[in-house]
Design an enzyme around this catalytic site. Structure first.
Site, PDB file in Angstrom:
ATOM      1  N   ASN A  14     -60.869 -37.802 -83.883  1.00 29.97           N
ATOM      2  CA  ASN A  14     -62.132 -38.366 -83.380  1.00 29.97           C
ATOM      3  C   ASN A  14     -62.861 -39.115 -84.491  1.00 29.97           C
ATOM      4  OD1 ASN A  14     -62.924 -37.751 -80.486  1.00 29.97           O
ATOM      5  ND2 ASN A  14     -62.135 -35.756 -81.158  1.00 29.97           N
ATOM      6  N   MET A  89     -65.471 -26.627 -86.511  1.00 27.09           N
ATOM      7  CA  MET A  89     -65.198 -25.374 -85.824  1.00 27.09           C
ATOM      8  C   MET A  89     -66.011 -24.191 -86.353  1.00 27.09           C
ATOM      9  SD  MET A  89     -63.314 -26.626 -83.558  1.00 27.09           S
ATOM     10  CE  MET A  89     -62.526 -25.323 -82.625  1.00 27.09           C
ATOM     11  N   ARG A  90     -67.200 -24.439 -86.886  1.00 28.51           N
ATOM     12  CA  ARG A  90     -68.096 -23.348 -87.267  1.00 28.51           C
ATOM     13  C   ARG A  90     -69.312 -23.375 -86.339  1.00 28.51           C
ATOM     14  NH1 ARG A  90     -65.230 -20.014 -89.734  1.00 28.51           N
ATOM     15  NH2 ARG A  90     -67.108 -18.898 -90.399  1.00 28.51           N
ATOM     16  N   LEU A  92     -73.082 -23.226 -85.846  1.00 26.73           N
ATOM     17  CA  LEU A  92     -74.248 -23.471 -86.699  1.00 26.73           C
ATOM     18  C   LEU A  92     -75.396 -22.534 -86.317  1.00 26.73           C
ATOM     19  CD1 LEU A  92     -73.982 -27.355 -86.582  1.00 26.73           C
ATOM     20  CD2 LEU A  92     -73.536 -25.907 -88.587  1.00 26.73           C
ATOM     21  N   HIS A 108     -67.056 -31.755 -77.100  1.00 30.48           N
ATOM     22  CA  HIS A 108     -66.422 -30.503 -76.690  1.00 30.48           C
ATOM     23  C   HIS A 108     -65.330 -30.820 -75.672  1.00 30.48           C
ATOM     24  CE1 HIS A 108     -65.972 -26.290 -75.696  1.00 30.48           C
ATOM     25  NE2 HIS A 108     -65.956 -26.654 -74.426  1.00 30.48           N
ATOM     26  N   GLU A 142     -77.767 -22.386 -78.224  1.00 29.95           N
ATOM     27  CA  GLU A 142     -76.767 -21.761 -77.358  1.00 29.95           C
ATOM     28  C   GLU A 142     -75.483 -22.594 -77.368  1.00 29.95           C
ATOM     29  OE1 GLU A 142     -76.205 -20.295 -72.781  1.00 29.95           O
ATOM     30  OE2 GLU A 142     -78.163 -21.076 -73.374  1.00 29.95           O
ATOM     31  N   LEU A 143     -74.358 -21.936 -77.621  1.00 35.37           N
ATOM     32  CA  LEU A 143     -73.091 -22.640 -77.855  1.00 35.37           C
ATOM     33  C   LEU A 143     -72.653 -23.501 -76.666  1.00 35.37           C
ATOM     34  CD1 LEU A 143     -70.779 -22.825 -79.995  1.00 35.37           C
ATOM     35  CD2 LEU A 143     -69.585 -21.107 -78.628  1.00 35.37           C
ATOM     36  N   ASP A 144     -72.327 -24.760 -76.945  1.00 38.06           N
ATOM     37  CA  ASP A 144     -71.769 -25.702 -75.955  1.00 38.06           C
ATOM     38  C   ASP A 144     -72.647 -25.817 -74.699  1.00 38.06           C
ATOM     39  OD1 ASP A 144     -69.599 -26.039 -77.673  1.00 38.06           O
ATOM     40  OD2 ASP A 144     -68.443 -24.439 -76.726  1.00 38.06           O
ATOM     41  N   GLU A 173     -61.255 -38.760 -75.447  1.00 37.43           N
ATOM     42  CA  GLU A 173     -62.328 -38.486 -76.420  1.00 37.43           C
ATOM     43  C   GLU A 173     -62.490 -39.664 -77.375  1.00 37.43           C
ATOM     44  OE1 GLU A 173     -62.345 -34.684 -78.483  1.00 37.43           O
ATOM     45  OE2 GLU A 173     -61.215 -33.767 -76.859  1.00 37.43           O
TER      46      GLU A 173
HETATM   47  C1  GAR Z   1     -61.227 -32.241 -80.220  1.00 39.35           C
HETATM   48  O1  GAR Z   1     -60.510 -32.063 -79.030  1.00 39.35           O
HETATM   49  C2  GAR Z   1     -62.651 -31.769 -80.045  1.00 39.35           C
HETATM   50  O2  GAR Z   1     -63.180 -31.995 -78.770  1.00 39.35           O
HETATM   51  C3  GAR Z   1     -62.490 -30.296 -80.291  1.00 39.35           C
HETATM   52  O3  GAR Z   1     -61.573 -30.191 -81.348  1.00 39.35           O
HETATM   53  C4  GAR Z   1     -60.704 -31.314 -81.319  1.00 39.35           C
HETATM   54  C5  GAR Z   1     -60.758 -31.958 -82.672  1.00 39.35           C
HETATM   55  O4  GAR Z   1     -59.783 -32.937 -82.803  1.00 39.35           O
HETATM   56  N1  GAR Z   1     -63.744 -29.671 -80.603  1.00 39.35           N
HETATM   57  C6  GAR Z   1     -64.015 -28.403 -80.355  1.00 39.35           C
HETATM   58  O5  GAR Z   1     -63.221 -27.641 -79.841  1.00 39.35           O
HETATM   59  C7  GAR Z   1     -65.404 -27.980 -80.778  1.00 39.35           C
HETATM   60  N2  GAR Z   1     -65.683 -26.667 -80.310  1.00 39.35           N
HETATM   61  P1  GAR Z   1     -59.835 -33.954 -84.013  1.00 39.35           P
HETATM   62  O6  GAR Z   1     -60.030 -33.142 -85.295  1.00 39.35           O
HETATM   63  O7  GAR Z   1     -58.468 -34.625 -83.987  1.00 39.35           O
HETATM   64  O8  GAR Z   1     -60.960 -34.906 -83.774  1.00 39.35           O
END
Ligand code: GAR
Length: 199
Positions: A14, A89-90, A92, A108, A142-144, A173
């Site tokens: 992304n 992936m942490r 906050l 997400h 609140e998460l997501d 995405e």
């Molecule tokens: C993506 O699919 C994003 O939506 C997800 O991780 C992937 C990262 O891919 N995000 C989450 O799960 C957040 N909780 P990338 O590192 O190739 O962009």
């Protein structure tokens, strides 16, 4: 021009789509990429695009507060318009989120409010839903669960497994996140007092 900081933990595909799009349309500048993992491939992507990077590894800190304080220092030196989480992936803390009202945005991999949390692709298949997707949303404690900015969907086919579905969603995405940044830059999306306004 919008000033962006991007937080990552992994591959950074992304991030790459954002680098490519802002490069092309010149509407925003990615001023720093911060990773909580030194070996995140996204760091190499940022370096290849000559974007400054900070590696702030959570496991080097004895407390979440100290970890986040260093992230805040790295961000505040730049005073960005938006902080984009791109596979960060942490979770906050409330304090961190409150420090940046209306500024933290996340992508997400599900059509929120369905499938908050992890393993969204497998959970979508297990639930038997016919569509899955991704959501860009404002981050709240609140998460997501923050206000939705924009979403995309893909069809789930009978042959999909979590891997093929993740790839399908990821491809979308890569369109979605740059579209949102462009809309923010153009003023077609505005965020005020925790509310997302779309024209
Ligand atoms: C993506 O699919 C994003 O939506 C997800 O991780 C992937 C990262 O891919 N995000 C989450 O799960 C957040 N909780 P990338 O590192 O190739 O962009």
């Amino acid at each position: 021009m919008l000033k962006l900081v991007i937080l990552i933990s992994g591959s950074g595909s992304n991030l790459q789509s954002l680098i490519d799009s802002v490069h092309k349309n010149g509407i925003a500048k990615i001023l720093r990429v911060i990773s909580n993992k030194a070996d995140a491939k996204g760091i190499q992507r940022a370096e290849a695009a000559e974007i400054s990077t900070s590696i702030i590894e959570h496991r080097d800190y004895s407390s979440k507060q100290d970890f986040e304080e260093d992230i805040v220092k790295a961000i505040d030196a730049i005073e960005p318009d938006y902080i984009l989480l791109a596979g960060f992936m942490r979770i906050l803390s409330n304090e961190f989120i409150a420090h940046y009202p209306d500024k933290i945005i996340n992508i997400h991999p599900s059509i929120l409010p369905a499938f908050r949390g992890l393993n969204t692709h497998q959970r979508a298949i297990d639930a038997g839903v016919k569509q899955h997707g991704a959501t860009v949303h404002l981050v709240i404690p609140e998460l997501d669960s923050g206000p939705i900015i924009q979403q995309i969907s893909v069809d789930i086919s009978i042959n999909d497994d979590a891997h093929t579905l993740a790839n399908k969603v990821l491809k979308q995405e890569h369109q979605l996140y740059p579209d949102v940044v462009k809309a923010l830059a153009d003023g077609r999306i505005t965020i005020r007092d925790g509310v997302v306004y779309t024209q």
